[in-house]
Motif scaffolding. Structure first.
Motif, mmCIF file in Angstrom:
data_model
loop_
_atom_site.group_PDB
_atom_site.id
_atom_site.type_symbol
_atom_site.label_atom_id
_atom_site.label_comp_id
_atom_site.label_asym_id
_atom_site.label_seq_id
_atom_site.Cartn_x
_atom_site.Cartn_y
_atom_site.Cartn_z
ATOM 1 N N LEU A 165 39.016 34.984 44.651
ATOM 2 C CA LEU A 165 40.299 35.986 44.674
ATOM 3 C C LEU A 165 39.705 36.947 43.733
ATOM 4 C CD1 LEU A 165 43.488 33.989 44.517
ATOM 5 C CD2 LEU A 165 42.621 35.357 46.296
ATOM 6 N N GLY A 166 39.080 36.790 42.532
ATOM 7 C CA GLY A 166 38.495 37.732 41.578
ATOM 8 C C GLY A 166 37.570 38.500 41.884
ATOM 9 N N VAL A 167 36.311 37.792 42.502
ATOM 10 C CA VAL A 167 35.180 38.825 42.925
ATOM 11 C C VAL A 167 35.221 39.544 43.911
ATOM 12 C CG1 VAL A 167 32.886 38.356 43.465
ATOM 13 C CG2 VAL A 167 33.777 37.029 41.431
ATOM 14 N N LEU A 168 35.794 38.707 45.116
ATOM 15 C CA LEU A 168 36.038 39.464 46.334
ATOM 16 C C LEU A 168 36.715 40.799 46.504
ATOM 17 C CD1 LEU A 168 35.483 36.716 48.868
ATOM 18 C CD2 LEU A 168 33.661 38.136 48.200
ATOM 19 N N TRP A 169 37.918 40.892 45.868
ATOM 20 C CA TRP A 169 38.837 41.768 45.852
ATOM 21 C C TRP A 169 39.102 42.654 44.698
ATOM 22 C CZ3 TRP A 169 39.765 37.178 48.663
ATOM 23 C CH2 TRP A 169 39.851 37.367 49.676
ATOM 24 N N HIS A 170 38.200 42.392 43.505
ATOM 25 C CA HIS A 170 38.613 43.223 42.166
ATOM 26 C C HIS A 170 37.578 44.257 42.376
ATOM 27 C CE1 HIS A 170 38.805 44.051 37.952
ATOM 28 N NE2 HIS A 170 39.833 43.263 38.048
ATOM 29 N N HIS A 171 38.295 45.567 42.355
ATOM 30 C CA HIS A 171 37.292 46.904 42.088
ATOM 31 C C HIS A 171 36.335 47.126 41.043
ATOM 32 C CE1 HIS A 171 40.518 47.775 39.083
ATOM 33 N NE2 HIS A 171 39.789 48.677 38.804
ATOM 34 N N GLU A 172 36.544 46.109 39.786
ATOM 35 C CA GLU A 172 35.372 46.285 38.878
ATOM 36 C C GLU A 172 34.123 45.454 39.220
ATOM 37 O OE1 GLU A 172 35.530 48.079 36.036
ATOM 38 O OE2 GLU A 172 37.313 48.912 36.618
ATOM 39 N N VAL A 173 34.079 44.865 40.323
ATOM 40 C CA VAL A 173 32.662 44.017 40.638
ATOM 41 C C VAL A 173 31.957 45.176 41.252
ATOM 42 C CG1 VAL A 173 31.844 42.040 41.789
ATOM 43 C CG2 VAL A 173 34.100 41.858 40.923
ATOM 44 N N ASP A 174 30.816 45.392 40.290
ATOM 45 C CA ASP A 174 29.999 46.523 41.189
ATOM 46 C C ASP A 174 28.406 46.033 40.950
ATOM 47 O OD1 ASP A 174 29.606 46.786 38.433
ATOM 48 O OD2 ASP A 174 29.975 48.868 38.212
ATOM 49 N N GLU A 175 28.097 44.762 40.601
ATOM 50 C CA GLU A 175 26.746 44.402 40.592
ATOM 51 C C GLU A 175 26.961 42.642 40.441
ATOM 52 O OE1 GLU A 175 25.101 44.115 36.228
ATOM 53 O OE2 GLU A 175 26.107 46.101 36.561
ATOM 54 N N PRO A 176 25.653 42.182 40.886
ATOM 55 C CA PRO A 176 25.964 40.579 41.042
ATOM 56 C C PRO A 176 26.182 39.950 39.702
ATOM 57 C CG PRO A 176 24.148 41.502 42.215
ATOM 58 C CD PRO A 176 24.497 42.511 41.556
ATOM 59 N N MET A 177 25.847 40.629 38.830
ATOM 60 C CA MET A 177 25.978 39.984 37.288
ATOM 61 C C MET A 177 27.447 39.953 37.082
ATOM 62 S SD MET A 177 24.585 38.569 34.727
ATOM 63 C CE MET A 177 23.452 39.070 33.537
ATOM 64 N N ASP A 178 28.439 40.854 37.485
ATOM 65 C CA ASP A 178 29.656 40.424 37.432
ATOM 66 C C ASP A 178 30.291 39.027 37.997
ATOM 67 O OD1 ASP A 178 29.867 42.803 36.222
ATOM 68 O OD2 ASP A 178 30.612 43.937 37.970
ATOM 69 N N GLY A 179 29.593 38.827 39.316
ATOM 70 C CA GLY A 179 30.048 37.752 39.901
ATOM 71 C C GLY A 179 29.535 36.395 38.919
ATOM 72 N N ILE A 180 28.417 36.563 38.397
ATOM 73 C CA ILE A 180 27.885 35.435 37.294
ATOM 74 C C ILE A 180 28.715 35.335 36.107
ATOM 75 C CG2 ILE A 180 26.087 34.679 35.958
ATOM 76 C CD1 ILE A 180 24.146 36.157 37.692
ATOM 77 N N VAL A 181 29.223 36.411 35.595
ATOM 78 C CA VAL A 181 29.977 36.315 34.576
ATOM 79 C C VAL A 181 31.460 35.634 34.931
ATOM 80 C CG1 VAL A 181 31.516 37.812 32.730
ATOM 81 C CG2 VAL A 181 29.079 38.421 33.142
ATOM 82 N N TYR A 182 32.088 36.313 35.911
ATOM 83 C CA TYR A 182 33.243 35.758 36.539
ATOM 84 C C TYR A 182 33.240 34.302 36.931
ATOM 85 C CZ TYR A 182 34.933 40.462 36.481
ATOM 86 O OH TYR A 182 35.603 41.806 36.138
ATOM 87 N N GLY A 183 32.129 34.021 37.458
ATOM 88 C CA GLY A 183 31.862 32.545 37.972
ATOM 89 C C GLY A 183 31.686 31.517 36.483
#
Length: 125
Positions: free
Chosen positions: A25-43
């Motif tokens: 829910l956070g990574v696939l639809w959040h507009h601030e995710v603009d690099e893979p590192m964001d996914g790692i941080v949220y994960g």
């Protein structure tokens, strides 16, 4: 049921599915995710939050404070690593328009394989 079946199949599948749903829910639809590192941080944040709640529930249920120390080095780091990895893959899927989760296509001819490997010329505009 067998104890290992409950621990490794039922419990693990349930936990990882819940974390994947929350993270997705956070990574696939959040507009601030603009690099893979964001996914790692949220994960990582999702995994640490899940581990915190799980550890508190376990310690209160067993009433053994030393369990928190043991789980801090095992379950907490495991949740951090596993959910951080899921976050990286979800970030890649978002950024590559969901192509990261598909199997790569093999080159059908040597020409196609070499054409995709050559650098493309820059436009002179």
């Amino acid at each position: 049921a067998l104890p290992w079946l409950d621990a490794f199949v039922v419990t693990a599948a349930t936990e990882e599915s819940l974390k994947l749903a929350a993270l997705g829910l956070g990574v696939l639809w959040h507009h601030e995710v603009d690099e893979p590192m964001d996914g790692i941080v949220y994960g990582g944040a999702t995994g640490l939050g899940f581990a915190t709640v799980e550890n508190v529930v376990y310690v209160l249920a067993v009433e053994e404070p030393s369990l928190a120390l043991f789980r801090g080095f095992t379950a907490t780091l495991g949740h951090l690593a596993f959910t951080g990895s899921m976050g990286f893959l979800l970030g890649m899927a978002r950024l590559r328009r969901r192509k990261a989760l598909r199997a790569p296509r093999p080159a059908t001819s040597p020409r196609r394989a070499t054409r995709s490997a050559r650098p493309r010329p820059r436009s002179t505009r």
